[in-house]
Design a protein around this motif. Structure first.
Motif, PDB file in Angstrom:
ATOM      1  N   PHE A  10       0.853  -1.112   0.214  1.00  0.00           N
ATOM      2  CA  PHE A  10       0.123  -0.158  -0.011  1.00  0.00           C
ATOM      3  C   PHE A  10       0.880   1.300   0.042  1.00  0.00           C
ATOM      4  O   PHE A  10       0.385   2.227   0.474  1.00  0.00           O
ATOM      5  CB  PHE A  10      -0.993  -0.169   1.316  1.00  0.00           C
ATOM      6  CG  PHE A  10      -1.598  -1.258   1.506  1.00  0.00           C
ATOM      7  CD1 PHE A  10      -2.752  -1.390   0.636  1.00  0.00           C
ATOM      8  CD2 PHE A  10      -1.607  -2.160   2.441  1.00  0.00           C
ATOM      9  CE1 PHE A  10      -3.757  -2.471   0.397  1.00  0.00           C
ATOM     10  CE2 PHE A  10      -2.351  -3.328   2.312  1.00  0.00           C
ATOM     11  CZ  PHE A  10      -3.271  -3.412   1.482  1.00  0.00           C
ATOM     12  N   SER A  11       2.111   1.233  -0.468  1.00  0.00           N
ATOM     13  CA  SER A  11       2.894   2.124  -0.622  1.00  0.00           C
ATOM     14  C   SER A  11       2.523   3.388  -1.440  1.00  0.00           C
ATOM     15  O   SER A  11       2.964   4.437  -1.153  1.00  0.00           O
ATOM     16  CB  SER A  11       4.415   2.014  -0.748  1.00  0.00           C
ATOM     17  OG  SER A  11       4.430   1.385  -2.208  1.00  0.00           O
ATOM     18  N   ARG A  12       1.756   3.001  -2.336  1.00  0.00           N
ATOM     19  CA  ARG A  12       1.230   3.916  -3.559  1.00  0.00           C
ATOM     20  C   ARG A  12      -0.160   4.373  -3.206  1.00  0.00           C
ATOM     21  O   ARG A  12      -0.712   5.182  -3.808  1.00  0.00           O
ATOM     22  CB  ARG A  12       1.342   3.453  -4.710  1.00  0.00           C
ATOM     23  CG  ARG A  12       2.568   2.803  -5.191  1.00  0.00           C
ATOM     24  CD  ARG A  12       2.436   2.440  -6.859  1.00  0.00           C
ATOM     25  NE  ARG A  12       2.589   3.741  -7.651  1.00  0.00           N
ATOM     26  CZ  ARG A  12       2.224   3.819  -8.932  1.00  0.00           C
ATOM     27  NH1 ARG A  12       1.981   2.642  -9.435  1.00  0.00           N
ATOM     28  NH2 ARG A  12       2.296   5.173  -9.442  1.00  0.00           N
ATOM     29  N   VAL A  13      -0.515   4.128  -1.784  1.00  0.00           N
ATOM     30  CA  VAL A  13      -1.864   4.917  -1.378  1.00  0.00           C
ATOM     31  C   VAL A  13      -1.581   5.752  -0.292  1.00  0.00           C
ATOM     32  O   VAL A  13      -0.431   5.456   0.805  1.00  0.00           O
ATOM     33  CB  VAL A  13      -2.777   3.927  -0.839  1.00  0.00           C
ATOM     34  CG1 VAL A  13      -4.011   4.282  -0.798  1.00  0.00           C
ATOM     35  CG2 VAL A  13      -2.638   2.496  -1.623  1.00  0.00           C
ATOM     36  N   ASP A  14      -2.006   7.032  -0.486  1.00  0.00           N
ATOM     37  CA  ASP A  14      -1.824   7.949   0.899  1.00  0.00           C
ATOM     38  C   ASP A  14      -2.435   7.349   2.202  1.00  0.00           C
ATOM     39  O   ASP A  14      -3.766   6.810   1.853  1.00  0.00           O
ATOM     40  CB  ASP A  14      -2.536   9.265   0.430  1.00  0.00           C
ATOM     41  CG  ASP A  14      -2.017  10.341   1.538  1.00  0.00           C
ATOM     42  OD1 ASP A  14      -2.084  10.197   2.677  1.00  0.00           O
ATOM     43  OD2 ASP A  14      -1.757  11.379   1.022  1.00  0.00           O
ATOM     44  N   PRO A  15      -1.814   7.213   3.152  1.00  0.00           N
ATOM     45  CA  PRO A  15      -2.529   6.848   4.362  1.00  0.00           C
ATOM     46  C   PRO A  15      -3.982   7.675   4.793  1.00  0.00           C
ATOM     47  O   PRO A  15      -5.015   6.930   5.238  1.00  0.00           O
ATOM     48  CB  PRO A  15      -1.380   6.986   5.359  1.00  0.00           C
ATOM     49  CG  PRO A  15      -0.252   7.082   4.734  1.00  0.00           C
ATOM     50  CD  PRO A  15      -0.608   7.776   3.434  1.00  0.00           C
ATOM     51  N   ARG A  16      -3.974   8.714   4.289  1.00  0.00           N
ATOM     52  CA  ARG A  16      -5.287   9.447   4.570  1.00  0.00           C
ATOM     53  C   ARG A  16      -6.286   8.824   3.682  1.00  0.00           C
ATOM     54  O   ARG A  16      -7.496   8.799   4.025  1.00  0.00           O
ATOM     55  CB  ARG A  16      -5.220  10.913   4.134  1.00  0.00           C
ATOM     56  CG  ARG A  16      -4.107  11.600   4.750  1.00  0.00           C
ATOM     57  CD  ARG A  16      -3.876  12.944   4.159  1.00  0.00           C
ATOM     58  NE  ARG A  16      -2.809  13.763   5.006  1.00  0.00           N
ATOM     59  CZ  ARG A  16      -1.492  13.478   5.148  1.00  0.00           C
ATOM     60  NH1 ARG A  16      -1.105  12.541   3.901  1.00  0.00           N
ATOM     61  NH2 ARG A  16      -0.518  14.295   5.710  1.00  0.00           N
ATOM     62  N   LEU A  18      -6.442   5.679   2.918  1.00  0.00           N
ATOM     63  CA  LEU A  18      -6.738   4.274   3.417  1.00  0.00           C
ATOM     64  C   LEU A  18      -7.692   4.549   4.795  1.00  0.00           C
ATOM     65  O   LEU A  18      -8.533   3.818   4.916  1.00  0.00           O
ATOM     66  CB  LEU A  18      -5.628   3.677   3.768  1.00  0.00           C
ATOM     67  CG  LEU A  18      -4.504   3.113   2.962  1.00  0.00           C
ATOM     68  CD1 LEU A  18      -3.357   2.605   3.386  1.00  0.00           C
ATOM     69  CD2 LEU A  18      -5.303   1.917   2.215  1.00  0.00           C
ATOM     70  N   MET A  39      -2.404  -3.145   6.044  1.00  0.00           N
ATOM     71  CA  MET A  39      -2.964  -1.538   5.775  1.00  0.00           C
ATOM     72  C   MET A  39      -2.867  -0.862   7.166  1.00  0.00           C
ATOM     73  O   MET A  39      -2.614   0.283   7.142  1.00  0.00           O
ATOM     74  CB  MET A  39      -4.471  -1.844   5.647  1.00  0.00           C
ATOM     75  CG  MET A  39      -5.124  -0.683   4.674  1.00  0.00           C
ATOM     76  SD  MET A  39      -6.602  -1.230   3.927  1.00  0.00           S
ATOM     77  CE  MET A  39      -6.182  -2.285   2.671  1.00  0.00           C
ATOM     78  N   ARG A  42       0.513   0.298   7.460  1.00  0.00           N
ATOM     79  CA  ARG A  42       0.675   1.566   6.428  1.00  0.00           C
ATOM     80  C   ARG A  42       0.337   2.754   7.173  1.00  0.00           C
ATOM     81  O   ARG A  42       1.047   3.750   6.977  1.00  0.00           O
ATOM     82  CB  ARG A  42       0.097   1.030   4.960  1.00  0.00           C
ATOM     83  CG  ARG A  42       0.156   2.385   4.160  1.00  0.00           C
ATOM     84  CD  ARG A  42       1.434   2.354   3.557  1.00  0.00           C
ATOM     85  NE  ARG A  42       1.400   3.687   2.442  1.00  0.00           N
ATOM     86  CZ  ARG A  42       2.062   4.841   2.602  1.00  0.00           C
ATOM     87  NH1 ARG A  42       2.784   5.015   3.741  1.00  0.00           N
ATOM     88  NH2 ARG A  42       1.945   5.647   1.866  1.00  0.00           N
ATOM     89  N   ALA A  46       2.972   5.667   8.541  1.00  0.00           N
ATOM     90  CA  ALA A  46       3.067   6.749   7.543  1.00  0.00           C
ATOM     91  C   ALA A  46       4.147   7.532   7.387  1.00  0.00           C
ATOM     92  O   ALA A  46       5.101   7.638   6.529  1.00  0.00           O
ATOM     93  CB  ALA A  46       1.793   7.678   7.256  1.00  0.00           C
ATOM     94  N   GLY A  47       4.805   7.951   8.694  1.00  0.00           N
ATOM     95  CA  GLY A  47       5.917   8.911   8.768  1.00  0.00           C
ATOM     96  C   GLY A  47       7.413   8.215   8.771  1.00  0.00           C
ATOM     97  O   GLY A  47       8.407   8.914   9.030  1.00  0.00           O
ATOM     98  N   TRP A  48       7.355   6.899   8.977  1.00  0.00           N
ATOM     99  CA  TRP A  48       8.546   6.347   9.161  1.00  0.00           C
ATOM    100  C   TRP A  48       9.479   6.338   7.931  1.00  0.00           C
ATOM    101  O   TRP A  48       8.924   6.424   6.579  1.00  0.00           O
ATOM    102  CB  TRP A  48       8.504   4.406   9.486  1.00  0.00           C
ATOM    103  CG  TRP A  48       7.947   4.397  10.664  1.00  0.00           C
ATOM    104  CD1 TRP A  48       7.020   5.309  11.605  1.00  0.00           C
ATOM    105  CD2 TRP A  48       7.534   3.236  11.428  1.00  0.00           C
ATOM    106  NE1 TRP A  48       6.607   5.003  12.755  1.00  0.00           N
ATOM    107  CE2 TRP A  48       6.957   3.327  12.733  1.00  0.00           C
ATOM    108  CE3 TRP A  48       8.062   2.104  11.249  1.00  0.00           C
ATOM    109  CZ2 TRP A  48       6.612   2.402  13.604  1.00  0.00           C
ATOM    110  CZ3 TRP A  48       7.783   1.021  11.943  1.00  0.00           C
ATOM    111  CH2 TRP A  48       7.276   1.255  13.506  1.00  0.00           C
ATOM    112  N   ARG A  53      10.815   1.007   8.393  1.00  0.00           N
ATOM    113  CA  ARG A  53      10.266   0.062   8.068  1.00  0.00           C
ATOM    114  C   ARG A  53      10.676  -1.484   7.857  1.00  0.00           C
ATOM    115  O   ARG A  53      10.348  -2.424   8.029  1.00  0.00           O
ATOM    116  CB  ARG A  53       9.601   0.430   6.734  1.00  0.00           C
ATOM    117  CG  ARG A  53       8.349   1.435   6.992  1.00  0.00           C
ATOM    118  CD  ARG A  53       7.454   1.758   5.810  1.00  0.00           C
ATOM    119  NE  ARG A  53       7.080   3.054   5.978  1.00  0.00           N
ATOM    120  CZ  ARG A  53       6.584   3.857   4.874  1.00  0.00           C
ATOM    121  NH1 ARG A  53       6.906   3.547   3.667  1.00  0.00           N
ATOM    122  NH2 ARG A  53       6.159   5.070   5.067  1.00  0.00           N
TER     123      ARG A  53
END
Lengths: 107, 332
Positions: A10-16, A18, A39, A42, A46-48, A53
């Motif tokens: 899910f790295s190509r999805v903004d956690p917001r 998700l 998920m 992720r 998000a900020g790591w 990671r």
């Protein structure tokens, strides 16, 4: 289908984004526990940095020895040390003797 | 002594400088993304109304470490006509996603945009966060060509183009996002896809309801257009002699020109009340008096001195009074 490395799900999805999906009725129930775990991680990480990671995933997978981490992660000792310092500071990893222990996320 | 005087004179200036520095906001900065791309742009004309425009922008704003700052503060997508900036929208999300910019037909006219214009669509950092904007680093520009523009022969045809593109876009997002399913088995947007697409294109469900697995639509309603054709026909029956006579009477009674129809209507009303009064005296019944007198008003309509609207209002009032006094009176 793009390839994603372990720990990069899910790295190509903004956690917001998700987070928004998580609120859709029935969405969480449609996921397998593994998908949900990825998920959730992720969103939480998000900020790591990528190093943090990768090191965290390696420790979860059982690479708890400081000697094995460079081999398992492909990172330099300095990168691992920096990532471990941060993860230890945040309480996600703690050192027990010469071994590392990880704190699993509550899923 | 002179130095002290000089210091005293400079003191207000020093205080002013200190206050100004304290009041100046310090803008935060964030790092440039790893990469910034506009994957595709589709520009539609004529979706909600003829002449409106919708720009659907698929972008990839890749950060290895997700910035803590909200993307709506740090990036925007906008339309430029050469160097003139047009409308814009703050980005909702980093990473791979899409967004749209909508212009009503009136806004399109005000910006002067035309179909097939070579407009520039740009994803760009907020200068408050990026002191230097550099193409490829924190800004990406795509110049539209005719292939980016879509307009069908009708509004419904343009909507079909958008519907097809939404399904294609949902497939791309699914592939890139991994285990997030946006489409159902029949290539319809599921509940997750619905959330995403209605957020990116507000009102999409009202123009492309068929792409949603579950959709609700409002019944279409158009206000009927009324005309007064028959009333105008009746009014024109007045005839030149009667019109002249009433106009002369109007000038004689009121001293003003153009009062013929008023005097005619007034005279007819007086005759109506006299007739209603006579019938009431004979029958001692208000409903009967009204019911028998009402047709007299139609005479006024037929000879063109009474507006049909007034007759209908009077008839409505008569029916109302009849209902109250006659029908409800039976239950008293």
């Amino acid at each position: 289908m793009p390839y994603v490395a372990k720990g990069d799900e899910f790295s190509r999805v903004d956690p917001r984004q998700l987070n928004n999906f998580m609120r859709v009725p029935g969405f969480v129930q449609s996921l397998t526990p593994t998908q949900y775990g990825s998920m959730f991680r992720r969103i939480l990480t998000a900020g790591w940095t990528p190093e943090e990671r990768i090191v965290y995933d390696a420790v979860i997978e059982g690479y708890t020895s400081l000697d094995s981490l460079p081999v398992a992660t492909g990172l330099t000792s300095e990168q691992i040390r920096g990532a471990l310092d941060t993860l230890t500071g945040r309480g996600y990893v703690r050192q027990s003797g010469v071994e590392l222990e990880s704190k699993e996320f509550a899923l | 002594m002179r130095v002290r005087n000089l210091l005293y004179k400079l003191l207000p200036l020093v205080v002013l400088v200190v206050v100004l520095f304290a009041a100046t906001p310090a803008y935060a900065t964030i790092g440039n993304p790893n990469s910034i791309y506009i994957e595709s742009v589709k520009a539609y004309r004529g979706l909600w109304e003829s002449g409106d425009m919708l720009f659907v922008v698929e972008y990839d704003l890749n950060y290895t470490v997700d910035p803590g700052e909200d993307p709506s503060d740090t990036f925007l997508v906008g339309i430029w006509n050469n160097t003139i900036k047009g409308p814009d929208m703050p980005l909702n999300y980093y990473q791979y996603n899409f967004i749209s910019v909508y212009l009503t037909a009136a806004q399109v006219v005000s910006f002067g945009y035309e179909l097939d214009d070579e407009l520039k669509v740009r994803v760009v950092g907020n200068p408050s966060y990026f002191p230097t904007l550099t193409e490829g680093a924190n800004m990406r520009t795509v110049t539209l060509t005719a292939s980016n523009w879509l307009e069908g022969g009708s509004v419904s045809e343009t909507r079909l183009y958008l519907a097809d593109w939404c399904i294609v876009l949902a497939g791309s997002l699914e592939d890139a996002w991994g285990n997030i399913t946006l489409l159902s088995s029949g290539d319809k947007l599921n509940s997750v896809g619905m959330v995403k697409f209605k957020e990116a294109i507000p009102g999409l469900d009202s123009i492309c309801p068929d792409i949603f697995q579950v959709a609700s639509t409002y019944p279409e309603y158009t206000d009927p257009v009324y005309n007064n054709t028959y009333q105008d026909t009746l009014t024109s029956r007045e005839g030149a002699r009667l019109a002249t006579a009433l106009e002369g009477l109007g000038v004689w009674v009121t001293g003003k020109n153009g009062m013929g129809s008023v005097v005619g209507g007034l005279g007819l009303s007086i005759l109506f009340f006299i007739l209603a009064g006579r019938i009431f005296i004979a029958t001692h019944s208000v409903p009967v008096a009204i019911a028998v007198s009402i047709p007299f008003l139609f005479v006024g309509n037929i000879i063109g001195i009474l507006s049909l609207t007034i007759t209908f209002i009077a008839a409505f009032m008569a029916v109302l009074m009849f209902s109250v006094t006659f029908i409800l009176g039976r239950f008293g």
